[in-house]
Enzyme design. Structure first.
Site, mmCIF file in Angstrom:
data_model
loop_
_atom_site.group_PDB
_atom_site.id
_atom_site.type_symbol
_atom_site.label_atom_id
_atom_site.label_comp_id
_atom_site.label_asym_id
_atom_site.label_seq_id
_atom_site.Cartn_x
_atom_site.Cartn_y
_atom_site.Cartn_z
ATOM 1 N N ALA A 196 0.844 -1.200 0.000
ATOM 2 C CA ALA A 196 0.000 0.000 0.000
ATOM 3 C C ALA A 196 0.870 1.238 0.000
ATOM 4 C CB ALA A 196 -0.891 -0.009 1.245
ATOM 5 N N LYS A 197 0.294 2.330 -0.503
ATOM 6 C CA LYS A 197 0.982 3.626 -0.485
ATOM 7 C C LYS A 197 0.315 4.467 0.594
ATOM 8 C CE LYS A 197 1.708 5.481 -4.647
ATOM 9 N NZ LYS A 197 3.135 5.747 -4.891
ATOM 10 N N ILE A 198 0.890 4.433 1.788
ATOM 11 C CA ILE A 198 0.287 5.130 2.925
ATOM 12 C C ILE A 198 1.029 6.453 3.138
ATOM 13 C CG2 ILE A 198 -0.067 4.983 5.436
ATOM 14 C CD1 ILE A 198 -0.731 2.000 4.926
#
Ligand code: PLP
Length: 306
Positions: free
Chosen positions: A152-154
């Site tokens: 994920a791109k958090i």
């Protein structure tokens, strides 16, 4: 040409999409995002969104991790994105930034009992890095929870990447290469990294704190299918970067960017390598919807009468 945003469940002009100063995600990094390219094909008079579904699958991973109840299915998110790009009417390469975020105007570090929202906007966007990049190893490390980092791109996790990128630019490089906490090669500040060693591709593995990039996956598949070149996913030592035959970065923004130098050492002659050049050619045909074998990866935005 106006840019539009999808904001509070409506399509509006981008400058009108504003969030409040107390928005939770702004303070605590409690959002996840994607970067999706729309690639203009002038012959087809068409924009093709590349691997749209895969980007929203990754956004959905981020939502699960952040306990964000995204009120849309992946198909609905794809439809919203197609409509957003179509209404903006650009005839050039574009970039879509979707984000699922904690929208409550509320102070306190947590994930629970907060409202969630989704936004997306589109802007014209050309090249992200120079034709050949000079890279420097960063003193900032890629932090290490493999699952959160790889799937994920958090937003909150991007601070080390931002520190690394600025350090690189201020030191005269174009891009940073980050190592893991135990000193293995991880990735660029917004790209995965590949080396060519003995004619094969080598790239850090999922356990090296990388984001599992969609462009990385594309390159692995194209190298195998189109060039018969295998990719080895493994731990990569810093010094292997200096001695590799070729090196390149991959990412939605950066596409395939050849690396000319690492830490002031030329990679081979410092020119674009043969395998890198071949992969670039195949990749650019594919992302612009010019290779019939891979049209399933390309979503056309503009409706045609014929
Ligand atoms: C830290 C990081 N690594 C790698 C990538 C490449 O991923 P993708 O090819 O899915 O854009 C990105 C960009 O999204 C990124 O931000």
């Amino acid at each position: 040409m106006p840019s539009y945003a999808f904001f509070h469940k409506q399509f509006i002009l981008l400058p009108e999409a504003k969030i409040g100063v107390m928005t939770h995600s702004l303070h605590y990094g409690t959002a996840c995002f994607e970067g999706i390219r729309g690639n203009w094909n002038s012959e087809h008079q068409q924009i093709y969104l590349f691997r749209l579904k895969e980007h929203y699958q990754r956004l959905q991973n981020g939502c699960r991790i952040l306990k964000n109840n995204l009120p849309y299915t992946i198909d609905e998110l794809c439809q919203i994105t197609i409509e957003l790009v179509a209404m903006s009417g650009f005839q050039e390469d574009v970039y879509v930034r979707p984000m699922a975020y904690k929208s409550s105007e509320y102070l306190g570090v947590r994930l629970h009992d907060l409202e969630d929202d989704f936004l997306a906007f589109v802007v014209p966007w050309g090249p992200y890095l120079p034709d050949k990049a000079k890279c420097g190893i960063s003193s900032w490390r890629r932090p290490g929870d493999n699952v959160i980092l790889s799937q994920a791109k958090i937003t909150g996790l991007y601070i080390n990447n931002a520190l690394a990128k600025t350090e690189a630019i201020e030191s005269g490089f174009d891009e940073a290469i980050m190592l893991t906490s135990d000193g293995q090669v991880s990735e660029g500040s917004g790209e995965n990294i590949f080396l060519v060693i003995d004619g094969k591709l080598v790239t850090p593995a999922s356990y090296n704190n990388i984001l599992m990039g969609i462009t990385r996956d594309t390159v692995i598949k194209l190298a195998q299918n189109e060039l018969g070149i295998e990719t080895i996913e493994r731990q990569v030592d810093r010094s292997e970067l200096y001695t590799a035959e070729e090196c390149f970065l991959t990412g939605t923004a950066a596409h395939i960017t050849p690396v000319a130098e690492v830490d002031h050492r030329k990679i081979s002659s410092g020119e674009i390598g043969e395998i890198t050049r071949k992969l670039q050619k195949i990749y650019f045909e594919v992302i612009r919807g010019n290779n019939p074998k891979y049209v399933d990866w390309c979503t056309a935005v503009y409706k045609k009468d014929h």
